[in-house]
Design an enzyme around this catalytic site. Structure first.
Site, mmCIF file in Angstrom:
data_model
loop_
_atom_site.group_PDB
_atom_site.id
_atom_site.type_symbol
_atom_site.label_atom_id
_atom_site.label_comp_id
_atom_site.label_asym_id
_atom_site.label_seq_id
_atom_site.Cartn_x
_atom_site.Cartn_y
_atom_site.Cartn_z
ATOM 1 N N GLY A 92 -4.415 -2.250 -1.027
ATOM 2 C CA GLY A 92 -3.512 -1.871 -2.099
ATOM 3 C C GLY A 92 -3.280 -0.378 -2.122
ATOM 4 N N CYS A 140 -9.456 -2.430 3.475
ATOM 5 C CA CYS A 140 -8.791 -1.187 3.099
ATOM 6 C C CYS A 140 -9.217 -0.734 1.697
ATOM 7 C CB CYS A 140 -7.282 -1.359 3.232
ATOM 8 S SG CYS A 140 -6.375 0.208 3.367
ATOM 9 N N GLU A 173 -5.738 -8.258 10.092
ATOM 10 C CA GLU A 173 -4.582 -9.146 10.291
ATOM 11 C C GLU A 173 -3.523 -8.481 11.146
ATOM 12 O OE1 GLU A 173 -3.287 -6.534 7.064
ATOM 13 O OE2 GLU A 173 -5.162 -7.482 7.611
ATOM 14 N N ASN A 176 -3.558 1.896 7.102
ATOM 15 C CA ASN A 176 -2.655 2.495 6.109
ATOM 16 C C ASN A 176 -3.462 2.824 4.859
ATOM 17 O OD1 ASN A 176 -0.674 3.279 4.333
ATOM 18 N ND2 ASN A 176 0.180 1.239 4.052
ATOM 19 N N GLY A 199 -2.904 3.639 -3.762
ATOM 20 C CA GLY A 199 -3.453 4.572 -4.727
ATOM 21 C C GLY A 199 -4.949 4.789 -4.647
ATOM 22 N N GLN A 210 -13.132 0.231 -0.214
ATOM 23 C CA GLN A 210 -13.431 1.363 -1.082
ATOM 24 C C GLN A 210 -13.929 0.895 -2.455
ATOM 25 O OE1 GLN A 210 -9.663 3.426 -1.052
ATOM 26 N NE2 GLN A 210 -9.577 3.311 1.182
ATOM 27 N N HIS A 217 -6.840 -2.905 9.006
ATOM 28 C CA HIS A 217 -6.220 -4.205 8.718
ATOM 29 C C HIS A 217 -6.429 -5.156 9.891
ATOM 30 C CE1 HIS A 217 -4.010 -3.527 4.932
ATOM 31 N NE2 HIS A 217 -4.085 -2.267 5.305
ATOM 32 N N TYR A 267 -7.278 7.212 1.135
ATOM 33 C CA TYR A 267 -8.614 7.446 0.609
ATOM 34 C C TYR A 267 -9.622 6.843 1.576
ATOM 35 C CZ TYR A 267 -6.582 8.863 -3.868
ATOM 36 O OH TYR A 267 -5.875 9.526 -4.847
ATOM 37 N N SER A 290 0.811 -1.220 0.000
ATOM 38 C CA SER A 290 0.000 0.000 0.000
ATOM 39 C C SER A 290 0.844 1.269 0.000
ATOM 40 C CB SER A 290 -0.952 0.005 1.202
ATOM 41 O OG SER A 290 -1.919 -1.018 1.078
#
Length: 352
Positions: free
Chosen positions: A214, A241, A324, A283, A216, A245, A322, A286, A45
């Site tokens: 991921g 994450c 995990e 992390n 961006g 979105q 996250h 957006y 990410s």
């Protein structure tokens, strides 16, 4: 005499010490994490970003490959108050420029006030302010990386584990511990490229379709969004994450860029149904602005942004953070158990 320079979008240049040479650029962001630097540096990410650590000493427990979340370092460059020799040598071997001995408190303050910003870095014997400024001038915005998924995804499908539940994990830059968390719970995880076509998923006929984290702008992951649109209501959907979105966008919602995002291991999240607060690892730059057909079930305590989305009718379960959580905290590991329970809702899909 300084041998490294960081040029900021606002026009200033900060002198520093070179710990790994090179010239680079990226979106300057910060993490408040005080442990887990190995996990952060190998988190996909952070692709196309320059990572600043707010904690003053990075590297005090060495570098161990078993903690890595992927096969390489992903930030374009690294900034810290002090890096140990172990971390500096690792970054140099990876070819990732790194600098320290600068005021990271001031840098973090600038990011909080002005938002994540472009930066250029020049480090090494031939470093100069001019080279740092030139690197900055060449730096694109995060939304301009229209095919960033190709930089972080598997090139071909892979299978991990041999369990009783089949999970199709669309790899938009997945942390390794996501697949591992599912395998540990008796799942077979089919890791698929970020641009996998609907027909390939139909042929696989998984029990759960999982969209990963991921880097961006989620608007640039059109193929993954198409998968959600194709199979919503037919295959249970989960996401983490960036995955949250993408799923929200596919189901009538929208996303927006945050000022400086959430990056760290101490983000408090409140469950709206139970009023319980858990600490989470995050992390992302957006967030979901409109959840569309989904219900917001969890929110960030600090700014009320959506942290969990669900739909009983469509069998959807997502988290912005996250679960995990390597290196911790582990408050939300139960998410993976809940995802695998979605498999009971699966309707077999017939390939075209």
């Amino acid at each position: 005499m300084p041998d490294a320079y960081v040029a900021l979008e606002g026009g200033s240049v900060v002198a520093a010490r070179c710990r790994a040479p090179g010239t680079s650029h990226g979106e300057l962001v910060f993490t408040t994490a005080y442990t887990g630097y190995e996990e952060s540096l190998t988190d996909p990410s952070y692709e196309e970003q320059v990572l600043t650590f707010s904690y003053p000493l990075i590297g005090n427990y060495g570098v161990r490959s078993e903690r890595f979340e992927s096969e390489r370092v992903h930030p374009r460059a690294v900034v810290a108050r002090e890096l140990t020799e172990d971390v500096a040598e690792w970054l140099a071997e990876e070819g990732v420029p790194a600098v320290d001995r600068l005021d990271t408190r001031d840098l973090v303050g600038q990011i909080r006030e002005g938002g994540a910003m472009k930066c250029g870095i020049s480090a090494g014997p031939d470093a100069s302010e001019q080279k740092a400024r030139e690197a900055l001038a060449d730096c694109p915005g995060m939304s301009d990386h229209t095919d960033i998924g190709a930089q972080v995804s598997v090139a071909e499908a892979q299978t991990r584990g041999d369990g009783s539940t089949d999970v199709a994990l669309v790899d938009c830059g997945a942390k390794g511990s996501i697949a591992q968390s599912l395998v540990e719970r008796d799942a077979t995880v089919h890791v698929l490229p970020y641009d996998t076509a609907p027909g390939e998923v139909a042929d696989l006929d998984p029990d759960v379709l999982f969209i990963s984290n991921g880097p961006g702008d989620p608007a640039n992951f059109e193929a993954a969004q198409s998968l959600v649109e194709e199979f919503a209501g037919e295959i249970p959907l989960a996401g983490i994450c960036l995955g949250q979105q993408i799923i929200a966008r596919a189901l009538g919602g929208s996303t927006e860029k945050m000022d400086f995002g959430h990056r760290g291991v101490n983000q408090p999240v409140r469950d709206l149904r139970t009023d319980r607060v858990v600490m989470t690892t995050q992390n992302h730059g957006y967030t979901v602005a409109d959840p569309g057909e989904l219900e917001v079930t969890q929110v960030n305590v600090n700014d009320d942004t959506p942290e969990g989305l669900e739909s009983d009718a469509l069998d959807v379960l997502t988290r912005q953070y996250h679960p995990e959580a390597n290196p911790g905290p582990n408050d939300s590991l139960g998410f993976f158990d809940d995802v695998l329970e979605l498999a009971d809702c699966r309707t077999p899909v017939a390939a075209d």
